[in-house]
Design a protein around this motif. Structure first.
Motif, PDB file in Angstrom:
ATOM      1  N   VAL A 124       0.845  -1.204   0.000  1.00 50.61           N
ATOM      2  CA  VAL A 124       0.000   0.000   0.000  1.00 50.61           C
ATOM      3  C   VAL A 124       0.877   1.248   0.000  1.00 50.61           C
ATOM      4  N   TYR A 125       1.924   1.240   0.818  1.00 50.09           N
ATOM      5  CA  TYR A 125       2.827   2.398   0.850  1.00 50.09           C
ATOM      6  C   TYR A 125       3.509   2.598  -0.506  1.00 50.09           C
ATOM      7  N   ILE A 126       3.826   1.494  -1.181  1.00 53.28           N
ATOM      8  CA  ILE A 126       4.453   1.646  -2.497  1.00 53.28           C
ATOM      9  C   ILE A 126       3.469   2.287  -3.477  1.00 53.28           C
ATOM     10  N   LEU A 127       2.195   1.880  -3.394  1.00 51.81           N
ATOM     11  CA  LEU A 127       1.193   2.518  -4.253  1.00 51.81           C
ATOM     12  C   LEU A 127       1.133   4.010  -3.955  1.00 51.81           C
ATOM     13  N   LEU A 128       1.169   4.343  -2.665  1.00 56.28           N
ATOM     14  CA  LEU A 128       1.161   5.751  -2.279  1.00 56.28           C
ATOM     15  C   LEU A 128       2.383   6.462  -2.845  1.00 56.28           C
ATOM     16  N   ALA A 129       3.538   5.811  -2.742  1.00 56.80           N
ATOM     17  CA  ALA A 129       4.764   6.431  -3.236  1.00 56.80           C
ATOM     18  C   ALA A 129       4.661   6.669  -4.739  1.00 56.80           C
ATOM     19  N   LEU A 130       3.988   5.753  -5.455  1.00 60.02           N
ATOM     20  CA  LEU A 130       3.805   5.947  -6.900  1.00 60.02           C
ATOM     21  C   LEU A 130       2.959   7.177  -7.171  1.00 60.02           C
ATOM     22  N   GLY A 131       1.944   7.386  -6.334  1.00 60.06           N
ATOM     23  CA  GLY A 131       1.118   8.580  -6.484  1.00 60.06           C
ATOM     24  C   GLY A 131       1.910   9.838  -6.166  1.00 60.06           C
ATOM     25  N   LEU A 132       2.696   9.765  -5.085  1.00 61.12           N
ATOM     26  CA  LEU A 132       3.514  10.921  -4.699  1.00 61.12           C
ATOM     27  C   LEU A 132       4.531  11.238  -5.785  1.00 61.12           C
ATOM     28  N   ASN A 133       4.992  10.185  -6.462  1.00 56.70           N
ATOM     29  CA  ASN A 133       5.965  10.367  -7.528  1.00 56.70           C
ATOM     30  C   ASN A 133       5.403  11.226  -8.668  1.00 56.70           C
ATOM     31  N   ILE A 134       4.097  11.139  -8.871  1.00 55.01           N
ATOM     32  CA  ILE A 134       3.495  11.989  -9.908  1.00 55.01           C
ATOM     33  C   ILE A 134       3.649  13.461  -9.512  1.00 55.01           C
ATOM     34  N   VAL A 135       3.344  13.740  -8.242  1.00 50.93           N
ATOM     35  CA  VAL A 135       3.367  15.130  -7.791  1.00 50.93           C
ATOM     36  C   VAL A 135       4.806  15.635  -7.673  1.00 50.93           C
ATOM     37  N   VAL A 136       5.653  14.858  -6.990  1.00 48.51           N
ATOM     38  CA  VAL A 136       7.010  15.323  -6.720  1.00 48.51           C
ATOM     39  C   VAL A 136       7.954  15.016  -7.882  1.00 48.51           C
ATOM     40  N   GLY A 137       7.872  13.772  -8.380  1.00 46.98           N
ATOM     41  CA  GLY A 137       8.831  13.353  -9.386  1.00 46.98           C
ATOM     42  C   GLY A 137       8.541  13.920 -10.762  1.00 46.98           C
ATOM     43  N   PHE A 138       7.296  13.825 -11.200  1.00 48.31           N
ATOM     44  CA  PHE A 138       6.968  14.304 -12.545  1.00 48.31           C
ATOM     45  C   PHE A 138       6.818  15.819 -12.556  1.00 48.31           C
ATOM     46  N   ALA A 139       5.976  16.334 -11.651  1.00 48.46           N
ATOM     47  CA  ALA A 139       5.639  17.757 -11.721  1.00 48.46           C
ATOM     48  C   ALA A 139       6.568  18.634 -10.882  1.00 48.46           C
ATOM     49  N   GLY A 140       7.400  18.000 -10.019  1.00 49.84           N
ATOM     50  CA  GLY A 140       8.360  18.777  -9.249  1.00 49.84           C
ATOM     51  C   GLY A 140       7.745  19.628  -8.154  1.00 49.84           C
ATOM     52  N   LEU A 141       6.550  19.245  -7.660  1.00 53.45           N
ATOM     53  CA  LEU A 141       5.911  20.000  -6.583  1.00 53.45           C
ATOM     54  C   LEU A 141       6.116  19.220  -5.289  1.00 53.45           C
ATOM     55  N   LEU A 142       6.915  19.739  -4.372  1.00 51.63           N
ATOM     56  CA  LEU A 142       7.219  18.989  -3.145  1.00 51.63           C
ATOM     57  C   LEU A 142       6.011  18.992  -2.220  1.00 51.63           C
ATOM     58  N   ASP A 143       5.427  17.822  -2.018  1.00 54.37           N
ATOM     59  CA  ASP A 143       4.229  17.690  -1.193  1.00 54.37           C
ATOM     60  C   ASP A 143       4.614  17.002   0.112  1.00 54.37           C
ATOM     61  N   LEU A 144       4.553  17.726   1.219  1.00 49.24           N
ATOM     62  CA  LEU A 144       4.930  17.159   2.519  1.00 49.24           C
ATOM     63  C   LEU A 144       3.722  16.701   3.311  1.00 49.24           C
ATOM     64  N   GLY A 145       2.535  16.799   2.724  1.00 53.57           N
ATOM     65  CA  GLY A 145       1.345  16.387   3.465  1.00 53.57           C
ATOM     66  C   GLY A 145       0.579  15.324   2.723  1.00 53.57           C
ATOM     67  N   TYR A 146       1.318  14.496   2.006  1.00 56.94           N
ATOM     68  CA  TYR A 146       0.652  13.542   1.121  1.00 56.94           C
ATOM     69  C   TYR A 146      -0.207  12.552   1.896  1.00 56.94           C
ATOM     70  N   ALA A 147       0.204  12.232   3.132  1.00 54.22           N
ATOM     71  CA  ALA A 147      -0.567  11.280   3.928  1.00 54.22           C
ATOM     72  C   ALA A 147      -1.978  11.789   4.186  1.00 54.22           C
ATOM     73  N   ALA A 148      -2.192  13.097   4.071  1.00 56.74           N
ATOM     74  CA  ALA A 148      -3.532  13.649   4.291  1.00 56.74           C
ATOM     75  C   ALA A 148      -4.535  13.057   3.313  1.00 56.74           C
ATOM     76  N   PHE A 149      -4.116  12.868   2.066  1.00 62.08           N
ATOM     77  CA  PHE A 149      -5.049  12.331   1.072  1.00 62.08           C
ATOM     78  C   PHE A 149      -5.289  10.846   1.316  1.00 62.08           C
ATOM     79  N   PHE A 150      -4.271  10.176   1.814  1.00 64.02           N
ATOM     80  CA  PHE A 150      -4.386   8.790   2.253  1.00 64.02           C
ATOM     81  C   PHE A 150      -5.479   8.721   3.329  1.00 64.02           C
ATOM     82  N   ALA A 151      -5.392   9.655   4.279  1.00 64.61           N
ATOM     83  CA  ALA A 151      -6.376   9.706   5.360  1.00 64.61           C
ATOM     84  C   ALA A 151      -7.762  10.014   4.807  1.00 64.61           C
ATOM     85  N   ILE A 152      -7.837  10.932   3.848  1.00 66.26           N
ATOM     86  CA  ILE A 152      -9.137  11.306   3.298  1.00 66.26           C
ATOM     87  C   ILE A 152      -9.769  10.110   2.591  1.00 66.26           C
TER      88      ILE A 152
END
Lengths: 388, 308
Positions: free
Chosen positions: A59-87
């Motif tokens: 599950v964490y790897i799936l999350l990391a793949l999602g975070l990779n879109i935001v941080v890795g592809f688009a270069g937007l550093l998201d430090l609150g990604y777990a919030a969407f996990f919680a949502i």
């Protein structure tokens, strides 16, 4: 076709190369896919008993793949990604848990799949809600805003007791029924293959997104916003899509997580989760899908499985040899420091990650040279883009 | 009305601690544009250092006044030195090599450093909350007036310790040679280097000052809350960072103003909101987001051109 090594050819190869994945990645991808699909058999044959422990890691790897879109592809550093996990997790919990007021108020019982789709879109909407006001912000300010958001979300879930039962959490969350095959807490194989299915879907979507017009826009924006905007890229739309897609992937993972354990509680989604995910993405290589999976696997297995088992082994060794220092070692207590060390060392020694994305690596190198100095790439490439 | 005044007074005392930490963020951001994420956790470690000193003196209710004053001063000195040294080391190890890297690289390194410091704190004093011995007697200065508002000696001392530190800092930055070097480096690092300023030394000095201030905050915050633990730094640091942003990051006066305002806002939300202590943090972080989005230059900051 121009001869190998002419300026034109070099330029062409440079442009094309990032979009063709190199051999290391292909080997890693094949190995990982085969391993993932056969793991339950291996686990049973070797009697490892780690299938259940691997669930949160995947599950964490799936999350990391999602975070990779935001941080890795688009270069937007998201430090609150777990919030969407919680949502995602809380959407499915609030909609289907019998202890939530919403589920009992609904005139019909919502099944897992309906809740899943709703959670997917709820997370995407929150991604846009967070994304919209932050569009004008620079990189580090954006990071802090997302961090603030990531802090507020668990506080809200913790204190909105009427809706979420606070720290007690919500339980008996709906679990999926796949063509009559009911998944519950003991059907480990079912959960595993459901995860693999979702994982395949996410990898497929991430790859298609990366190579799409939108993906190229993300990367252009990551490299230079002003230049991207002047080439006609709509920054507002591009950023919002990154946030919305990243958030919805995270929401999806949240649904699976909450449903598997049939439980959601605010302490599962704190800042350290966001940092764990960021460490996974950075360890593996920002922007490289298979790199992120490897990074996630390494950190996740260490965090959830190896730290506990290795502690046992080291303490056992301490008992056997009578060395008191070894008996006291507890690697489980060191997880936080371990993530921190990973981040610092990676930044200092290999900021492009273990399995770097070729394009991203060149960006890092280009920016590391002092301003004004032009670094000329003297390497010759053959037609396939391999250095000669 | 009494509630309002009470919240204001409490907020001022608490806010002066936030101001001390916020100055550390602002000093570093002003000079190298790095959000020093580890600063809050450095503050946590200094509170541990101060605790160690106070424990060594075995301060209790009945300790003589001389011992108490001496212990408090020694704790301040040790914590400030400790903070300064550790902060300079952090800069040397984790940030200096990344000075020319893309903007997010040092920030991620700083996040990593923050987690390393949390781990060190956990190893040092364990995971349980720790009691900080009360050095300043629980004396209500407004008690004799009997107006329903309380102002403790502790609050007064907090403010009295903070003010000279702030004045000293302003003097160093605005009037001394090294302060001038700091301001020059903040404006243009390359040009300053060409003018013969030792950039590495100047940046290290900014970290030294920030670390010392975190040390002072570590002692005073311990006296305010009488407890500390290894996770204390993250939350407090984020609030202090909010204060720095509220005042205008990079601006020293702004950090102080922001610190006092955040202190007052926290005191007010705890007093006036239903279930306030649970929601106070959410209020402060919402303010942080609002300011960053709508007025990133803060209350006293100047609009800076976008460099990224």
């Amino acid at each position: 076709m121009a001869a190998v090594g002419t300026p034109l050819n070099r330029t062409l190869v440079r442009v094309r190369k990032p979009f063709s994945e190199d051999r290391t990645t292909a080997v890693v991808a094949t190995t990982l896919s085969v391993l993932a699909l056969t793991y339950p058999l291996i686990d049973r044959a070797l009697n490892l008993g780690a299938l259940d422990d691997l669930f949160p890691i995947v599950v964490y790897i799936l999350l990391a793949l999602g975070l990779n879109i935001v941080v890795g592809f688009a270069g937007l550093l998201d430090l609150g990604y777990a919030a969407f996990f919680a949502i995602g997790a809380y959407t499915v919990a609030i909609l289907t848990s019998p202890s939530s007021p919403v589920a009992s108020w609904l005139p019909f019982e919502l099944n897992f799949w309906a809740a899943l789709i709703l959670a997917f879109f709820t997370a995407a909407i929150f991604g846009v809600i967070l994304g919209a006001p932050t569009l004008r912000l620079r990189g580090d300010y954006l990071a802090i805003v997302t961090l603030g958001f990531g802090e507020i979300v668990p506080i809200v879930f913790r204190n909105a007791v009427g809706l979420t039962k606070g720290d007690q959490g919500l339980n008996a969350i709906a679990q999926p029924n796949i063509f009559g095959y009911e998944l519950n807490s003991s059907t480990l194989w079912g959960w595993w293959y459901l995860l693999m299915l979702v994982g395949l879907l996410i990898i497929f979507m991430a790859r298609r997104l990366r190579d799409s017009r939108l993906g190229r826009a993300w990367m252009a924006m990551r490299e230079d916003e002003i230049a991207a905007a002047s080439m006609g890229i709509d920054l507002v739309k591009t950023k919002l899509f990154a946030f919305a897609l990243g958030a919805s992937f995270s929401g999806l993972a949240g649904v699976l997580f909450a449903s598997r354990y049939s439980f959601a509680n605010p302490s599962q989604f704190e800042f350290s989760t966001s940092v764990l995910l960021l460490s996974m993405v950075i360890l593996g290589g920002l922007g490289n899908i298979w790199g992120v999976i490897v990074g996630g696997l390494l950190l996740g297995v260490f965090d959830r499985i190896l730290s506990a088992r290795a502690t046992g082994w080291i303490q056992g060794l301490g008992d056997a040899t009578g060395i008191e220092l070894l008996e006291k070692v507890n690697l489980r207590d060191s997880r936080v420091g371990f993530f921190g060390l990973t981040l610092v060392l990676m930044m200092l020694l290999r900021p492009e990650g273990l399995l770097p994305n070729a394009q991203r690596k060149r960006e890092l190198e280009a920016q590391a040279t002092p301003e004004g100095e032009v670094r000329v790439d003297e390497t010759l490439y053959d037609k396939r883009g391999e250095p000669l | 009305m009494q509630d309002l005044i009470q919240a204001l007074l409490t907020g001022l005392a608490l806010g002066s601690v936030f101001a001390l930490i916020a100055l550390g963020y602002t000093l570093v951001y002003g000079i190298i544009e790095l959000i020093n994420f580890a600063h809050g956790d450095l503050f946590m470690l200094t509170s541990f250092a101060a605790l160690t000193v106070l424990e060594a003196f075995a301060i209790g209710r009945g300790s003589p006044l001389g011992t108490k004053v001496g212990a408090l001063f020694l704790a301040l000195l040790v914590a400030m030195l400790f903070g300064a040294v550790v902060n300079v080391l952090i800069e040397r190890l984790a940030y200096r090599r990344l000075r020319n890297a893309p903007r997010l690289t040092p920030l991620i390194s700083a996040i990593g450093m923050s987690f390393i410091l949390i781990q060190i704190g956990q190893y040092w004093k364990g995971s349980r909350p720790l009691d900080v011995p009360r050095v300043i007697n629980r004396l209500d200065l407004l008690g004799p007036l009997d107006i329903g508002v309380r102002f403790f000696l502790r609050d007064l001392i907090l403010i009295l310790v903070t003010i000279p530190i702030l004045l000293g800092l302003l003097y160093v930055v605005n009037r001394t040679r090294i302060g001038k070097a700091m301001r020059a480096t903040a404006q243009d690092r390359d040009a300053s280097a060409l003018m013969g300023i030792d950039i590495n030394r100047t940046i290290a000095f900014a970290f030294l000052l920030g670390g010392a201030l975190a040390g002072a905050a570590g002692v005073m915050y311990g006296q305010y809350t009488l407890t500390t633990d290894y996770q204390r730094g993250f939350e407090t640091g984020l609030k202090a960072f909010t204060a720095a942003v509220l005042g205008g990051i990079g601006n020293l006066n702004g950090a102080v103003l922001g610190g006092l305002l955040i202190g007052i806002i926290q005191a007010m939300s705890e007093r006036f909101l239903q279930n306030g202590s649970a929601w106070a943090n959410a209020v402060i972080f919402a303010i942080l987001i609002t300011i960053l989005v709508f007025r990133p230059s803060g209350l006293l900051g100047e609009q800076t051109p976008d460099k990224a």
